[in-house]
Scaffold this active site. Structure first.
Site, PDB file in Angstrom:
ATOM      1  N   LYS A 210       0.824  -1.214   0.000  1.00 28.02           N
ATOM      2  CA  LYS A 210       0.000   0.000   0.000  1.00 28.02           C
ATOM      3  C   LYS A 210       0.858   1.265   0.000  1.00 28.02           C
ATOM      4  O   LYS A 210       2.051   1.245   0.292  1.00 28.02           O
ATOM      5  CB  LYS A 210      -0.963  -0.020   1.184  1.00 28.02           C
ATOM      6  N   ARG A 240      -3.103 -10.184   4.971  1.00 29.65           N
ATOM      7  CA  ARG A 240      -3.675 -10.283   3.627  1.00 29.65           C
ATOM      8  C   ARG A 240      -2.650  -9.710   2.658  1.00 29.65           C
ATOM      9  O   ARG A 240      -2.340  -8.516   2.705  1.00 29.65           O
ATOM     10  CB  ARG A 240      -4.987  -9.494   3.567  1.00 29.65           C
TER      11      ARG A 240
END
Length: 259
Positions: A210, A240
């Site tokens: 991210k 995840r």
């Protein structure tokens, strides 16, 4: 935590991202429907304990597709994976219509980035006896006490889930790295992520590649692996991730050192 026929506890497990989308922010994670079985098999061989299928990108600035398009993208890959592999399968959606479809087909968990705020979502999950990941999110950026806001939201939504009939041992929480938070707030949340365990539920960390890590998505694996090591040290139940093999190896190293 129970997902499908598996119980997860006392470790940090890898949830593999399978993006059935043409526009997810990390292009190497995009999987065409015809390649979904291959992607699932590869993730399982590399150490994934659960697969998370998403048919809509929720990257910053994404253009929403409707529930009908999500179902179209999901239908064949989800059915094929469920029929081929004995592994818990999660579906990443905030549409209750998509959740109903996925759970009727046989999905075991709904990963809801809107934290059960969509009408009917909690009821669909409860009706199916399925599991849920409740993520913190907000229409606007968090202001003030970051951890207070995140914990308040997650606690309230977990109580709502219980009231709707979702079983306590089928609930996990996600602090929502990168959602309704500035880069600085996401970094702050990541550094203190383990403190969310005081809410009494297992945690999922979704920080893979991210933007809080800076640079371009293809450059963010080292920072992602560092976040996974942090999660493992804090006994976060799931990470995840896009890169199963590399993250699985880092988790093994952390737990070997903890022995």
């Amino acid at each position: 935590m129970k997902i499908g026929n598996r119980n997860f506890s006392d470790y940090t497990y890898v949830m593999a991202i399978i993006n059935l989308t043409p526009d997810s922010f990390f292009k190497d994670s995009r999987v065409a429907a015809d390649d979904a079985l291959f992607a699932a098999e590869k993730a399982i061989k590399e150490g994934a304990a659960i697969l998370d299928l998403g048919a809509q990108s929720t990257r910053p600035g994404y253009i929403e597709v409707g529930a009908e398009e999500e179902i179209f993208r999901l239908e064949k890959p989800l059915q094929a994976i469920l029929s081929r592999f004995d592994i818990p399968v999660s579906v990443d959606t905030y549409f209750s219509e998509v959740a109903r479809f996925a759970l009727e087909v046989g999905a075991h968990m709904i990963n809801d980035v809107r934290g059960l705020k969509s009408a009917g979502m909690a009821e669909e999950i409860a009706r199916a006896g399925a599991s849920v990941c409740i993520m913190h999110n907000s229409p606007s950026q968090v202001a003030g006490d970051l951890f207070g806001e995140v914990k308040s939201f997650l606690s309230a939504q977990a109580e709502y889930a219980l009231a709707c009939g979702i079983e306590r041992d089928k609930i996990c929480l996600d602090g929502g790295i990168g959602f309704a938070k500035s880069r600085e707030q996401s970094l702050e949340l990541l550094s203190g992520y383990g403190s969310l365990s005081t809410l009494g539920y297992p945690l999922l960390l979704g920080a893979s590649r991210k933007s809080l890590f800076g640079g371009q998505p293809f450059e963010r694996l080292p920072a992602t692996l560092a976040s996974t090591r942090l999660a493992a040290r804090e006994k976060v139940l799931f990470v995840r991730v896009h890169d199963v093999k590399e993250n699985f190896a880092e988790i093994q190293k952390v737990y070997e050192n903890l022995r």
